[in-house]
Design a protein around this motif. Structure first.
Motif, mmCIF file in Angstrom:
data_model
loop_
_atom_site.group_PDB
_atom_site.id
_atom_site.type_symbol
_atom_site.label_atom_id
_atom_site.label_comp_id
_atom_site.label_asym_id
_atom_site.label_seq_id
_atom_site.Cartn_x
_atom_site.Cartn_y
_atom_site.Cartn_z
ATOM 1 N N VAL A 56 0.955 -1.221 0.179
ATOM 2 C CA VAL A 56 0.080 0.023 0.144
ATOM 3 C C VAL A 56 1.103 1.070 -0.065
ATOM 4 O O VAL A 56 0.574 2.344 -0.465
ATOM 5 C CB VAL A 56 -1.030 0.063 1.348
ATOM 6 C CG1 VAL A 56 -1.512 1.267 1.256
ATOM 7 C CG2 VAL A 56 -2.011 -1.068 1.109
ATOM 8 N N SER A 57 1.901 1.200 0.773
ATOM 9 C CA SER A 57 2.842 2.202 0.619
ATOM 10 C C SER A 57 3.968 2.274 -0.622
ATOM 11 O O SER A 57 4.635 3.134 -0.725
ATOM 12 C CB SER A 57 3.882 2.193 1.929
ATOM 13 O OG SER A 57 3.157 2.093 3.069
ATOM 14 N N GLY A 58 3.580 1.587 -1.435
ATOM 15 C CA GLY A 58 4.324 1.652 -2.661
ATOM 16 C C GLY A 58 5.633 0.743 -2.918
ATOM 17 O O GLY A 58 6.356 0.690 -3.755
ATOM 18 N N GLY A 59 5.830 -0.230 -1.616
ATOM 19 C CA GLY A 59 6.818 -1.120 -2.023
ATOM 20 C C GLY A 59 6.386 -2.327 -2.529
ATOM 21 O O GLY A 59 5.185 -2.619 -2.564
ATOM 22 N N GLU A 60 7.338 -3.377 -2.668
ATOM 23 C CA GLU A 60 7.186 -4.618 -3.254
ATOM 24 C C GLU A 60 7.463 -5.676 -2.098
ATOM 25 O O GLU A 60 8.627 -5.711 -1.420
ATOM 26 C CB GLU A 60 8.092 -5.030 -4.412
ATOM 27 C CG GLU A 60 7.498 -4.227 -5.559
ATOM 28 C CD GLU A 60 8.593 -4.852 -6.859
ATOM 29 O OE1 GLU A 60 8.135 -5.884 -7.334
ATOM 30 O OE2 GLU A 60 9.102 -4.051 -7.515
ATOM 31 N N ALA A 61 6.496 -6.358 -1.761
ATOM 32 C CA ALA A 61 6.717 -7.492 -0.890
ATOM 33 C C ALA A 61 6.077 -8.727 -1.152
ATOM 34 O O ALA A 61 4.946 -8.811 -1.760
ATOM 35 C CB ALA A 61 6.354 -6.961 0.619
ATOM 36 N N ALA A 62 6.767 -9.798 -0.619
ATOM 37 C CA ALA A 62 5.889 -11.144 -0.723
ATOM 38 C C ALA A 62 6.244 -12.029 0.836
ATOM 39 O O ALA A 62 7.182 -11.312 1.451
ATOM 40 C CB ALA A 62 6.539 -12.248 -1.837
ATOM 41 N N TYR A 63 5.617 -12.889 1.100
ATOM 42 C CA TYR A 63 5.747 -13.470 2.416
ATOM 43 C C TYR A 63 5.798 -14.946 2.265
ATOM 44 O O TYR A 63 4.990 -15.466 1.323
ATOM 45 C CB TYR A 63 4.797 -12.979 3.367
ATOM 46 C CG TYR A 63 3.368 -13.545 3.242
ATOM 47 C CD1 TYR A 63 2.888 -14.541 3.638
ATOM 48 C CD2 TYR A 63 2.559 -12.543 2.258
ATOM 49 C CE1 TYR A 63 1.510 -15.106 3.431
ATOM 50 C CE2 TYR A 63 1.386 -12.916 2.149
ATOM 51 C CZ TYR A 63 0.710 -14.386 2.673
ATOM 52 O OH TYR A 63 -0.739 -14.452 2.438
ATOM 53 N N ILE A 64 6.335 -15.742 3.012
ATOM 54 C CA ILE A 64 6.404 -17.189 3.070
ATOM 55 C C ILE A 64 6.127 -17.449 4.604
ATOM 56 O O ILE A 64 7.032 -17.071 5.375
ATOM 57 C CB ILE A 64 7.749 -17.792 2.488
ATOM 58 C CG1 ILE A 64 8.861 -17.202 2.860
ATOM 59 C CG2 ILE A 64 7.685 -17.613 1.094
ATOM 60 C CD1 ILE A 64 10.215 -17.813 2.684
ATOM 61 N N LYS A 65 5.315 -18.445 4.705
ATOM 62 C CA LYS A 65 4.922 -18.787 5.999
ATOM 63 C C LYS A 65 5.961 -20.402 6.457
ATOM 64 O O LYS A 65 6.073 -21.083 5.385
ATOM 65 C CB LYS A 65 3.580 -19.483 6.195
ATOM 66 C CG LYS A 65 3.255 -19.991 7.435
ATOM 67 C CD LYS A 65 1.894 -20.615 7.726
ATOM 68 C CE LYS A 65 1.541 -20.962 9.069
ATOM 69 N NZ LYS A 65 2.219 -21.819 9.730
ATOM 70 N N THR A 66 6.591 -19.928 7.369
ATOM 71 C CA THR A 66 7.519 -21.180 7.629
ATOM 72 C C THR A 66 7.038 -22.088 8.702
ATOM 73 O O THR A 66 5.941 -21.590 9.353
ATOM 74 C CB THR A 66 8.798 -20.645 8.199
ATOM 75 O OG1 THR A 66 8.413 -19.861 9.382
ATOM 76 C CG2 THR A 66 9.343 -19.821 7.244
ATOM 77 N N GLY A 67 7.447 -23.377 8.735
ATOM 78 C CA GLY A 67 6.737 -24.146 9.654
ATOM 79 C C GLY A 67 8.102 -25.103 9.923
ATOM 80 O O GLY A 67 9.155 -24.614 10.132
ATOM 81 N N LYS A 68 7.642 -26.439 10.446
ATOM 82 C CA LYS A 68 8.951 -27.103 10.745
ATOM 83 C C LYS A 68 9.363 -27.769 9.523
ATOM 84 O O LYS A 68 9.253 -28.911 9.028
ATOM 85 C CB LYS A 68 8.385 -28.346 11.777
ATOM 86 C CG LYS A 68 7.584 -27.930 13.124
ATOM 87 C CD LYS A 68 6.920 -29.169 13.834
ATOM 88 C CE LYS A 68 6.573 -28.552 14.965
ATOM 89 N NZ LYS A 68 5.845 -29.368 15.897
ATOM 90 N N GLY A 69 10.325 -26.984 8.916
ATOM 91 C CA GLY A 69 11.016 -27.648 7.961
ATOM 92 C C GLY A 69 10.346 -27.164 6.500
ATOM 93 O O GLY A 69 10.832 -27.827 5.591
ATOM 94 N N THR A 70 9.236 -26.866 6.642
ATOM 95 C CA THR A 70 8.510 -26.412 5.370
ATOM 96 C C THR A 70 8.070 -25.052 5.048
ATOM 97 O O THR A 70 8.068 -24.198 6.180
ATOM 98 C CB THR A 70 7.297 -27.414 5.346
ATOM 99 O OG1 THR A 70 6.469 -27.055 6.454
ATOM 100 C CG2 THR A 70 7.342 -28.884 5.390
ATOM 101 N N VAL A 71 7.752 -24.588 3.950
ATOM 102 C CA VAL A 71 7.248 -23.135 3.735
ATOM 103 C C VAL A 71 6.268 -23.446 2.553
ATOM 104 O O VAL A 71 6.060 -24.174 1.644
ATOM 105 C CB VAL A 71 8.283 -22.260 3.116
ATOM 106 C CG1 VAL A 71 9.447 -22.101 4.066
ATOM 107 C CG2 VAL A 71 9.291 -22.662 1.832
#
Length: 183
Positions: A56-71
């Motif tokens: 929303v602020s004009g930046g670029e972002a992605a996310y990954i949820k981490t777990g017990k050795g998995t994403v």
């Protein structure tokens, strides 16, 4: 006095522990300076909210949820520009290898330039309409042996794909009405 050089502009920076504290602050500051940030943490709600705030602020972002050795693969960092994407088998976070086991719902939605996708061998689930609106998507290569016909079919709803390549050792045929050819 001359302006300081910007060493992070257009660089991809992965931030672990981005759901709060120093990680969240660092992500916002780096995004303000033009970095493409990938947020990694166990709390999906918090990193999704932070990614949305950065965008929303004009930046670029992605996310990954981490777990017990998995994403989970959530979305590409340069979504609008991506032509060819490979969902990797594993990624390293803090020096530890993590299997990429799923692709989120709508992960590649409206990637208008996307032509080719390769699905890594550890992916066990693809979210519904993951490739919805990918009008130029022509080819999907599935390396994983863990996917079902239904999950592949559901991920391709509202896409225009014409070829799906599957491993020769696979007993699963990913036939969808929209496919004109299975290799």
């Amino acid at each position: 006095m001359s302006e300081r050089p910007n060493y992070v502009k257009d660089r991809v920076v992965i931030i672990t522990g981005a759901s709060g504290g120093f990680g969240a602050i660092a992500a916002e500051l780096l995004a303000e300076r033009g970095a493409k940030v990938v947020l990694a943490a166990r709390s999906e709600e918090k990193i999704k909210a932070l990614a949305d705030k950065i965008e929303v602020s004009g930046g670029e972002a992605a996310y990954i949820k981490t777990g017990k050795g998995t994403v989970k693969y959530v979305k590409p960092i340069a979504k609008k520009k991506a032509i060819k994407i490979t969902v990797p088998d594993t990624i390293k976070i803090n020096g530890k290898s993590n299997k990429v086991t799923s692709i989120e719902k709508n992960a590649f939605e409206n990637c208008k330039k996307l032509r080719s996708v390769t699905i890594g061998k550890n992916v066990k689930r693809i979210g519904k309409e993951a490739f919805s609106g990918c009008k130029k998507l022509e080819k999907m290569t599935v390396i994983s042996l863990h996917l079902t016909k239904k999950s592949v079919k559901d991920s391709l709803k509202n896409s225009y794909i014409s070829i799906v390549v599957v491993p020769k050792s696979s007993n699963v045929v990913y036939m969808v009405d929209a496919f004109s050819e299975i290799v």
